[in-house]
Design a protein around this motif. Structure first.
Motif, PDB file in Angstrom:
ATOM      1  N   ALA A  84       0.827  -1.206   0.000  1.00 21.91           N
ATOM      2  CA  ALA A  84       0.000   0.000   0.000  1.00 21.91           C
ATOM      3  C   ALA A  84       0.862   1.257   0.000  1.00 21.91           C
ATOM      4  O   ALA A  84       0.491   2.280  -0.580  1.00 21.91           O
ATOM      5  CB  ALA A  84      -0.931  -0.006   1.209  1.00 21.91           C
ATOM      6  N   LEU A  85       2.028   1.179   0.652  1.00 18.47           N
ATOM      7  CA  LEU A  85       2.944   2.320   0.643  1.00 18.47           C
ATOM      8  C   LEU A  85       3.410   2.624  -0.774  1.00 18.47           C
ATOM      9  O   LEU A  85       3.457   3.783  -1.197  1.00 18.47           O
ATOM     10  CB  LEU A  85       4.138   2.025   1.545  1.00 18.47           C
ATOM     11  CG  LEU A  85       5.201   3.120   1.658  1.00 18.47           C
ATOM     12  CD1 LEU A  85       4.615   4.367   2.306  1.00 18.47           C
ATOM     13  CD2 LEU A  85       6.402   2.627   2.459  1.00 18.47           C
ATOM     14  N   LEU A  86       3.734   1.578  -1.526  1.00 16.48           N
ATOM     15  CA  LEU A  86       4.143   1.756  -2.915  1.00 16.48           C
ATOM     16  C   LEU A  86       3.002   2.354  -3.734  1.00 16.48           C
ATOM     17  O   LEU A  86       3.211   3.253  -4.552  1.00 16.48           O
ATOM     18  CB  LEU A  86       4.579   0.411  -3.500  1.00 16.48           C
ATOM     19  CG  LEU A  86       4.932   0.400  -4.988  1.00 16.48           C
ATOM     20  CD1 LEU A  86       6.100   1.345  -5.271  1.00 16.48           C
ATOM     21  CD2 LEU A  86       5.259  -1.011  -5.455  1.00 16.48           C
ATOM     22  N   VAL A  87       1.794   1.862  -3.501  1.00 11.91           N
ATOM     23  CA  VAL A  87       0.629   2.371  -4.226  1.00 11.91           C
ATOM     24  C   VAL A  87       0.397   3.840  -3.901  1.00 11.91           C
ATOM     25  O   VAL A  87       0.080   4.642  -4.786  1.00 11.91           O
ATOM     26  CB  VAL A  87      -0.621   1.527  -3.886  1.00 11.91           C
ATOM     27  CG1 VAL A  87      -1.879   2.168  -4.457  1.00 11.91           C
ATOM     28  CG2 VAL A  87      -0.469   0.120  -4.429  1.00 11.91           C
ATOM     29  N   LEU A 119       1.618   8.197   3.954  1.00  7.22           N
ATOM     30  CA  LEU A 119       3.082   8.140   3.931  1.00  7.22           C
ATOM     31  C   LEU A 119       3.706   8.467   5.286  1.00  7.22           C
ATOM     32  O   LEU A 119       4.476   7.665   5.819  1.00  7.22           O
ATOM     33  CB  LEU A 119       3.617   9.071   2.839  1.00  7.22           C
ATOM     34  CG  LEU A 119       3.313   8.651   1.391  1.00  7.22           C
ATOM     35  CD1 LEU A 119       3.856   9.691   0.422  1.00  7.22           C
ATOM     36  CD2 LEU A 119       3.904   7.299   1.084  1.00  7.22           C
ATOM     37  N   PRO A 120       3.411   9.607   5.895  1.00  7.31           N
ATOM     38  CA  PRO A 120       4.036   9.878   7.198  1.00  7.31           C
ATOM     39  C   PRO A 120       3.563   8.941   8.298  1.00  7.31           C
ATOM     40  O   PRO A 120       4.331   8.619   9.216  1.00  7.31           O
ATOM     41  CB  PRO A 120       3.639  11.334   7.492  1.00  7.31           C
ATOM     42  CG  PRO A 120       2.435  11.583   6.657  1.00  7.31           C
ATOM     43  CD  PRO A 120       2.607  10.754   5.425  1.00  7.31           C
ATOM     44  N   LEU A 121       2.300   8.491   8.229  1.00  6.50           N
ATOM     45  CA  LEU A 121       1.811   7.548   9.232  1.00  6.50           C
ATOM     46  C   LEU A 121       2.604   6.247   9.172  1.00  6.50           C
ATOM     47  O   LEU A 121       2.953   5.672  10.211  1.00  6.50           O
ATOM     48  CB  LEU A 121       0.324   7.264   9.020  1.00  6.50           C
ATOM     49  CG  LEU A 121      -0.665   8.300   9.542  1.00  6.50           C
ATOM     50  CD1 LEU A 121      -2.092   7.829   9.296  1.00  6.50           C
ATOM     51  CD2 LEU A 121      -0.451   8.592  11.017  1.00  6.50           C
ATOM     52  N   THR A 122       2.898   5.779   7.966  1.00  4.54           N
ATOM     53  CA  THR A 122       3.652   4.541   7.827  1.00  4.54           C
ATOM     54  C   THR A 122       5.068   4.690   8.341  1.00  4.54           C
ATOM     55  O   THR A 122       5.582   3.827   9.064  1.00  4.54           O
ATOM     56  CB  THR A 122       3.687   4.101   6.353  1.00  4.54           C
ATOM     57  OG1 THR A 122       2.347   3.951   5.869  1.00  4.54           O
ATOM     58  CG2 THR A 122       4.411   2.775   6.200  1.00  4.54           C
ATOM     59  N   PHE A 123       5.721   5.798   7.993  1.00  3.98           N
ATOM     60  CA  PHE A 123       7.092   6.016   8.435  1.00  3.98           C
ATOM     61  C   PHE A 123       7.165   6.238   9.947  1.00  3.98           C
ATOM     62  O   PHE A 123       8.216   6.008  10.562  1.00  3.98           O
ATOM     63  CB  PHE A 123       7.712   7.193   7.689  1.00  3.98           C
ATOM     64  CG  PHE A 123       7.985   6.895   6.244  1.00  3.98           C
ATOM     65  CD1 PHE A 123       8.783   5.822   5.890  1.00  3.98           C
ATOM     66  CD2 PHE A 123       7.431   7.665   5.231  1.00  3.98           C
ATOM     67  CE1 PHE A 123       9.043   5.526   4.546  1.00  3.98           C
ATOM     68  CE2 PHE A 123       7.683   7.377   3.896  1.00  3.98           C
ATOM     69  CZ  PHE A 123       8.485   6.299   3.557  1.00  3.98           C
TER      70      PHE A 123
END
Length: 248
Positions: A84-87, A119-123
């Motif tokens: 999902a990050l890539l998407v 994006l920032p939530l994942t990182f």
């Protein structure tokens, strides 16, 4: 999430990608392609919940793998968040293009905002998950002290460490303990020449495989000499109490 990117690409210059994705999506149950339709409200809700869940899921997956009733299944499912990050990365430029067209402008704005949130939530979630994991490993190291002390007492009494952990029962321990982590339940014990050769000259060593999902071979090590190298055993070592965690 893939249907989101597919919708954004409809009618634009990425027809080759769109065609390939359509063929793949035809074989995915529950995913339906609706040409020239905006994203439905329920799909927006599902995707929003998925995006927000990442900040909770990473810590939960690491925590549940180190509990007495835990499993590594949730760690394996982290791969979907990685996809999902890539998407999300791909969706940003596509949604910017879609903003130029009135028909797709509203949904494109929503997709762009959702991607920029994800994006920032994942990182942030990734290091948070590892913080939870290492705290749990510190608890495990503390919980292992009776076993370590029993081996040390046996060694003092007999002049050599036990050949197996079973030799500690019943004089030093009532039974051979488990790790207290169902996903990583067993201590692997090495002694004698095998231990000295493999583990920095230590007369004995304890090893607990602690794979963190996917093709990963992390492990916890205990050396009585405490002479852990900075690198070795397939990765870099981080001290956790008197133990060391190998980040493979």
């Amino acid at each position: 999430m893939w249907s989101l990117v597919f919708w954004l690409s409809d009618g634009y210059s990425v027809s080759l990608i769109r065609t390939s994705m359509m063929k793949v999506m035809q074989h995915i149950p529950g995913i339906h392609y609706r040409k020239h339709r905006n994203l439905e409200t329920k799909h927006k809700i599902y995707l929003t919940l998925f995006v927000l869940s990442v900040i909770v899921y990473f810590p939960f997956a690491h925590w549940v793998s180190t509990t007495p009733v835990g499993t590594t299944l949730f760690l394996w499912l982290l791969i979907f968040y990685g996809l999902a990050l890539l998407v999300a990365v791909l969706a940003i430029p596509v949604s910017l293009v879609a903003l130029c067209f009135r028909r797709t402008r509203r949904d494109a704005l929503w997709v762009l905002i959702l991607s920029l949130i994800y994006l920032p939530l994942t990182f942030a979630a990734i290091p948070l998950g590892w913080q939870v994991r290492m705290q749990r490993m510190a608890t495990f190291a503390e919980r292992s002290k009776p076993l370590v002390q029993a081996i040390a007492r046996y060694t003092d009494d007999h002049g050599t460490p036990p050949e197996t952990l079973e030799q500690l029962v019943p004089d030093y321990l009532p039974h051979v303990p488990g790790t207290g982590m169902m996903a990583y339940p067993t201590y692997h014990y090495y002694a004698g020449a095998q231990s000295r050769e493999r583990y920095q000259g230590n007369a004995w060593a304890l090893v607990v495989p602690t794979g963190s999902g996917g093709f990963n071979w992390d492990q916890m090590l205990y050396f009585p000499l405490q002479n852990y190298p900075e690198h070795g055993y397939g990765g870099s070592l981080e001290r956790v109490g008197n133990w060391a965690y190998v980040h493979e």
